[in-house]
Design an enzyme around this catalytic site. Structure first.
Site, PDB file in Angstrom:
ATOM      1  N   LYS A  21       0.645  -1.157  -0.183  1.00 49.70           N
ATOM      2  CA  LYS A  21      -0.132   0.100  -0.058  1.00 49.70           C
ATOM      3  C   LYS A  21       0.845   1.231  -0.224  1.00 49.70           C
ATOM      4  O   LYS A  21       0.753   2.324  -0.676  1.00 49.70           O
ATOM      5  CB  LYS A  21      -0.973  -0.003   1.064  1.00 49.70           C
ATOM      6  CG  LYS A  21      -2.046   1.258   1.174  1.00 49.70           C
ATOM      7  CD  LYS A  21      -3.094   0.957   1.942  1.00 49.70           C
ATOM      8  CE  LYS A  21      -2.886   0.793   3.558  1.00 49.70           C
ATOM      9  NZ  LYS A  21      -3.018   2.151   4.089  1.00 49.70           N
ATOM     10  N   ASP A 320       2.206  -0.754  11.945  1.00 47.91           N
ATOM     11  CA  ASP A 320       1.028  -1.437  11.421  1.00 47.91           C
ATOM     12  C   ASP A 320       0.650  -3.041  11.992  1.00 47.91           C
ATOM     13  O   ASP A 320      -0.438  -3.456  11.596  1.00 47.91           O
ATOM     14  CB  ASP A 320       0.921  -1.199   9.883  1.00 47.91           C
ATOM     15  CG  ASP A 320       0.774   0.124   9.569  1.00 47.91           C
ATOM     16  OD1 ASP A 320       0.434   0.966  10.206  1.00 47.91           O
ATOM     17  OD2 ASP A 320       1.180   0.547   8.333  1.00 47.91           O
TER      18      ASP A 320
END
Length: 441
Positions: A21, A320
């Protein structure tokens, strides 16, 4: 939208992960700043990245997806974006919003930015403050939140900025604004954050410097007003997405899962280092380099995990991945202490609080002490809970992984945002042997 994960047996198979991403956002934006045509393969076609593509189109950048999945961007050069006629809606894309603010700071027009409820709740002050010092003007809601208006300048001032946090988004926004200045812009970080921006811009012809300082700090500099060369970008598999099937395999006896073409940037692999310390059976082979990034194939086998202490200095390389690491900790014998997680409070949600609340609801002994998350593992979580993910994709996926090995199914509410970063997550996991399905309304 609700998804339910039910207990499953051994997982097996080989899968390719969606594109990274972080690199996908940057590929589109940096290609827009080049002079000429860039081609991107492997782009993550999740909602976050598509929001970035839509914003660039609104600012006059031709962005087209071909039938074979290749994306083609006709770059307009540094400073070449056009004033958008409508507000730029970034959806749930925090990376897209913060990096775009750095780009817009160097353009002499006013733009309006907004997003979904989750993005509108996230603080933007850490990006706005340095960009203001460079000469951009912002008008934002209380707490420096979206919706906001940014009025840029063609004559931004170079900046020397010392950041209080190791944040790739803050660093990247400043460096992108620095492209529009007539001199050297520098950022000092307390610890190294992911360096995709520096790697990619250097590969396109920008003059980027990196210097190690005392105490683990690092100084990154960029010279303004370059002419960036168009590129052929190949986006590697996202190591943050790979974390979910990796942890699911690690906590499942008899599992053998191969994750192909995963990015192995050393500033992104903290989770795999930690899992190995916990006793996970992880092997990496077929290492190679593509577009300046190391990639490889990761094989994870089910194994008996033990609790460890995760130092705060590791946080930038796995920020994350802490939610799914907390799931692994619930199945590990003994205590796992994850230190220095204050940054989790300003993600898509307050991930620190949500993970603690959700683990407790599933019968796991857990506590938060300041910015530390402490999990007492060693027994099978009861499960049987309804978890509100608060529209946070990583919270949702983490508890679906937990539900696969709990004593009773776990249902996750607010799972629709999984599509922002990991389209096809449920089908990929069920293809490996997991049991994840939609719950009828």
């Amino acid at each position: 939208m609700q998804l339910r994960a039910s207990p499953h047996d051994a997982l097996s198979g080989a899968v390719a992960l969606p594109g990274d991403k972080s690199i996908s956002h940057r590929s589109l934006m940096f290609a827009a700043l080049a002079v000429g045509e860039s081609r991107i393969t492997g782009l993550l076609e999740g909602e976050d990245v598509l929001s970035t593509a839509s914003a660039l189109r609104r600012m006059g950048v031709p962005v087209e997806r071909h039938a074979d999945g290749t994306w083609v961007v006709q770059g307009v050069g540094v400073g070449g974006l056009a004033e958008p006629e409508e507000p730029l809606d970034l959806g749930n894309a925090g990376t897209g919003a913060r990096l775009l603010m750095g780009l817009l700071a160097g353009h002499p027009f006013t733009s309006f930015m907004t997003g979904d409820a989750s993005l509108r709740a996230r603080p933007m002050r850490r990006v706005i403050e340095p960009l203001r010092q460079m000469g951009a003007a912002f008008l934002a809601r209380s707490g420096e939140r979206l919706p906001l208006a940014v009025t840029g300048r063609a004559d931004l001032l170079p900046l020397a900025w010392e950041s209080g946090v190791a944040s790739a988004q803050v660093k990247s926004a400043i460096l992108l604004a620095g492209l529009h200045t007539p001199g050297l812009t520098t950022v000092i970080e307390p610890l190294p954050s992911r360096d995709h921006t520096e790697r990619m811009l250097a590969g396109m012809g920008a003059r980027v410097t990196r210097e190690a300082l005392s105490g683990g700090r690092v100084r990154i500099g960029i010279e303004g007003q370059p002419e960036l060369r168009p590129q052929s970008f190949r986006v590697p598999g996202d190591p943050s997405s790979a974390a979910f099937p990796a942890v699911a395999a690690a906590i499942t006896p008899g599992a053998v899962v191969r994750l192909e073409g995963v990015g192995l940037n050393p500033l992104r692999t903290g989770l795999y280092t930690t899992l190995a310390e916990m006793g996970a059976d992880i092997a990496v082979d077929n290492r190679r380099e593509e577009a300046g990034e190391e990639i490889g194939d990761i094989t994870v086998r089910g194994s008996a995990l033990v609790g460890v202490e995760v130092p705060p200095g590791r946080a930038p390389s796995m920020i994350d991945e802490y939610p799914v690491l907390a799931v692994a900790a619930a199945f590990a014998r003994g205590r796992t202490v994850m230190r220095g997680l204050g940054e989790l409070r300003v993600k898509e949600s307050d991930r620190l609080s949500l993970m603690a609340e959700g683990l407790a609801a599933c019968g796991v002994d857990v506590m938060v002490e300041g910015d530390d998350l402490i999990v007492e593992g060693g027994r099978q979580p009861a499960g049987g809970a309804l978890i509100d993910a608060h529209l946070d994709h990583r919270i949702a996926m983490s508890f679906l992984v937990l539900g696969g090995r709990a004593a009773a199914p776990v249902t996750v509410q607010g799972a629709e945002t999984i599509e922002t970063s990991f389209p096809g997550f449920a089908s990929l996991m069920t293809g490996l042997g997991a049991r994840i399905g939609a719950v009828a309304p």
